[in-house]
Structures are given as structure tokens and as C-alpha cells.
Design an enzyme around this catalytic site. Sequence first.
Site, PDB file in Angstrom:
ATOM      1  N   THR A 167       0.833  -1.221  -0.041  1.00  0.00           N
ATOM      2  CA  THR A 167       0.029   0.130   0.116  1.00  0.00           C
ATOM      3  C   THR A 167       0.885   1.463  -0.128  1.00  0.00           C
ATOM      4  OG1 THR A 167      -1.646  -0.959   1.184  1.00  0.00           O
ATOM      5  CG2 THR A 167      -1.756   1.311   1.256  1.00  0.00           C
ATOM      6  N   SER A 172       5.351  -6.854  -2.272  1.00  0.00           N
ATOM      7  CA  SER A 172       5.228  -6.777  -0.732  1.00  0.00           C
ATOM      8  C   SER A 172       5.549  -7.909  -0.224  1.00  0.00           C
ATOM      9  CB  SER A 172       3.591  -6.293  -0.663  1.00  0.00           C
ATOM     10  OG  SER A 172       3.247  -6.661   0.764  1.00  0.00           O
ATOM     11  N   CYS A 184     -16.165  -5.121   1.229  1.00  0.00           N
ATOM     12  CA  CYS A 184     -16.870  -4.655   2.342  1.00  0.00           C
ATOM     13  C   CYS A 184     -16.737  -3.283   2.312  1.00  0.00           C
ATOM     14  CB  CYS A 184     -16.785  -5.427   3.328  1.00  0.00           C
ATOM     15  SG  CYS A 184     -18.181  -5.095   4.759  1.00  0.00           S
TER      16      CYS A 184
HETATM   17  N1  PLP Z   1      -1.448  -4.357  -4.393  1.00  0.00           N
HETATM   18  C1  PLP Z   1      -1.953  -5.750  -4.620  1.00  0.00           C
HETATM   19  C2  PLP Z   1      -2.337  -6.096  -6.078  1.00  0.00           C
HETATM   20  C3  PLP Z   1      -2.497  -6.485  -3.438  1.00  0.00           C
HETATM   21  O1  PLP Z   1      -3.130  -7.568  -3.722  1.00  0.00           O
HETATM   22  C4  PLP Z   1      -2.285  -5.709  -2.231  1.00  0.00           C
HETATM   23  C5  PLP Z   1      -2.708  -6.774  -1.131  1.00  0.00           C
HETATM   24  O2  PLP Z   1      -3.512  -7.420  -1.061  1.00  0.00           O
HETATM   25  C6  PLP Z   1      -1.716  -4.572  -2.194  1.00  0.00           C
HETATM   26  C7  PLP Z   1      -1.316  -3.910  -3.311  1.00  0.00           C
HETATM   27  C8  PLP Z   1      -1.402  -4.067  -0.756  1.00  0.00           C
HETATM   28  O3  PLP Z   1      -0.356  -4.648  -0.076  1.00  0.00           O
HETATM   29  P1  PLP Z   1      -0.134  -4.647   1.285  1.00  0.00           P
HETATM   30  O4  PLP Z   1      -0.932  -5.605   1.862  1.00  0.00           O
HETATM   31  O5  PLP Z   1       1.417  -5.000   1.550  1.00  0.00           O
HETATM   32  O6  PLP Z   1      -0.164  -3.136   1.878  1.00  0.00           O
END
Ligand code: PLP
Length: 396
Positions: free
Chosen positions: A72, A199, A325
Site C-alpha cells: 500500500t 510486498s 466490504c
Molecule cells: N496491491 C495488490 C495487487 C495487492 O494484492 C495488495 C494486497 O492485497 C496490495 C497492493 C497492498 O499490499 P499490502 O498488504 O502490503 O499493503
Amino acid sequence: MGTIYMDHAATTPIDPRVHEAMQPWLQECYGNPSSPYAVARRARAAIDDARERVAGLIGARPSEVYFTAGGTEGDNLAIKGIAWAREANGRHLIVSSIEHQAVLETARFLSRRGWELTLLPVDSHGLVDPQAVAEALRSDTALVAVMHANNEVGTVQPIAEIAAVTRSRGVPLVVDAVQTAGLMPIDVDALGCDVLVMSAHKFYGPKGAGAVYVRRGTPIEPLLHGGGQERGLRAGTESVAGIVGLAKALELACAEMHEVVPRLIRLRDELAAGILQRVPGARLNGDPAKRLPNNVHVSFAGVDGESLLLNLDLAGLAASSGSACTSGSLSPSHVLLAMGLSRELARGSLRLTLGKDNTEVEVRRAVDLIAAAVERLREKNRPTARMAPPFRAQRA
Ligand code: PLP
């Protein structure tokens, strides 16, 4: 049999070897990497080493890798950071309509502040057409964001073709590779992207640890200002254990990909075939060929996805639905709607994402549980036959 975990796109358990590699950096080697004495220098060296290893695994230079607190943050840094750095050039953003909320909501945040936002459509398999990117580009476009693979339906995008378009127009391309890092080989030059986000908790590393690749020369502003860590792009004392864990996890995933991925594909195909065979009217979503090796995403007419998840949870299967949700109301997934599914079908969706520890026995059991749960829910929803009034004996 204990709980069957088939939600690896949500998160993965830490690999014991990653856990072990992180241990020293949580206790004995606790120095602040910015401090000048020996215990701190060891921490700095561990970060430098992790950066070199991550860079090597994705075909980048160490100076192009920055550590963050996850996907994120990486997506926010990429979108806001480039948008702000290129503001003088124009305030137009192009983002695919099936991005993760970390990208979409960041773009919407900017659009509420006067940025113009173009959402790229996708086809019924969830694919972005590179030609649509070419047509959306303008002289004031600050960036294009298209994810490597979608987190819901698993469709893998033609990033190299899209990058050829953005590069010819001199516009930075941001690629969210959160779902592909560790599952597909990543070479930033082959992909042609300018920024790539990863991540650690999606590839058996710790939560709250991420890495962002930023191609040399890409204009980008920091989100976090402070002590100037990460060469000024991400201030804040580094999570040394998290960074070491991320590098170790990515190294293991890349080294073992040739064994793990063919097994995942076999299990994935068996799971999909089993569901499609056993559940009448089941529909597989996403591209049948260009998809993540561990993703099965299905929709069932006449079934509510949330009820299905609860049923499966009670039966010992952990999975995910296609619904998000939002503020208390269950809205159907924006990804499925963008692919043209009806709201009703989108609501009856199930995502199963396999991991390296899932077995064939688990796959067969999951098919049984899903078939039984869908049948039960459909039975419950069927209009019941009109019941005859209860018999009452006449009083004499
Ligand atoms: N981008 C994608 C495609 C994801 O699937 C996710 C998490 O599910 C994220 C970003 C966010 O990552 P993080 O959980 O490390 O913040």
C-alpha cells in the site's frame, strides 16, 4: 484434517528460513542503521546487502531499490510521488479500472484535488489493451499505472507491450507487482516499467515490509519527510528485520520457483476442473491462460459469496470472495463489474489462491466442500412449495 488455507493472495505464512534470518535483527543486532558505532554499522550493512540481493533478483541496480512498509505504501509512493514530481508537466493520470484499492483510491484522492483521471477499461478476461493506453495518453499525462497481475481474478497483463507505448511517449509506467513477485520471474528491463511495487507478506516474508523499484531518472517526490533515510525517498528508521526478511523471502521464492510453480499450476487446474465439473453453472473468471499459477476465481449464479465463505469457513476452508466490504454495505467487486459480470453473478464469487504447502488431498477436499456448500445455499434460496394448511381435528 485441519483448516485448509487457500487464501495466499491475501497473505502467506512466514517461511521458517525467513523467520530464522530475521531473528538476529530483532534482538542482538538492534542498532539504528543511521548511528555511527559497530552494532549500528552491522544493521546498515544488512540493509545494503538486502538491497543488493533484491536488485539482483529483479534485474535492477541497488540504487534503484527502496524499502517501504508494504504494498500500500509502495503504491501511494509511486502514484503520489510521480504525480507531484511531474505536476508542472500536467495533471492527468491513467490507471486501469481493475487496480488494487491502494492504487485506485490514491488516484481518486488526487482526482478530488483537481487531477484528471482516466480509468482504462478491460475486456471480459480482465485484460488491458495496449492500444487503449496509446489512445488515452495525452501531452499532460503524468503517469500510467497498470498492475502486473490482478489480485482477484489473477489475469496477467501485457506489461511489456504497454511499456513500449508509455516509453515511446516519455510517460512513466507504474506496475503493482504485489501478486506476481515470488510467483513469476521479474526483470524490470524486460517488463520495461519505471516503477515496480512488491510486498513481502505475499511471498512468505513478513507483513509490513515492501520494496519499490524506481528506474534511475524517474521523477518522484517522497511521501514521508524526516531523517532522509532511503536516500531521501522514504524517511523513517528502517525495519532491519523486515528488510532482511523480505530479501530472504524473495531469494527463496525465486530459487524455488521452478519446482513450486509447475506444482501450483497442476493443483490450480485440478481445482478449477473439479469445481466446474461438480457445480452446475459454475463459471471461471479471468484469462484462462494468462493467469497467476495459483489463482482460481469462480462465480456461482444464485449464491451469495459472503454466505458461501461463512459456510466454507465453518467447514474448514479459508478462501476469499469477490466482494469488497465498503462502509458496511457489500458492494460487488469493481474488478468483476469492469469485466462485464452482472452484479448478481459478481456477488456469487469465490477466490481460491493456492500456496506451496497445499496438497492434492486438500484440493479434492476443497472441491467436495465447495460443491456441498453451493448446493446447500441454492437449496435454501429455492422458493419453497406452498405448504398445505395444518390439519385441525373438528370438534364434535
Ligand atoms: N496491491 C495488490 C495487487 C495487492 O494484492 C495488495 C494486497 O492485497 C496490495 C497492493 C497492498 O499490499 P499490502 O498488504 O502490503 O499493503
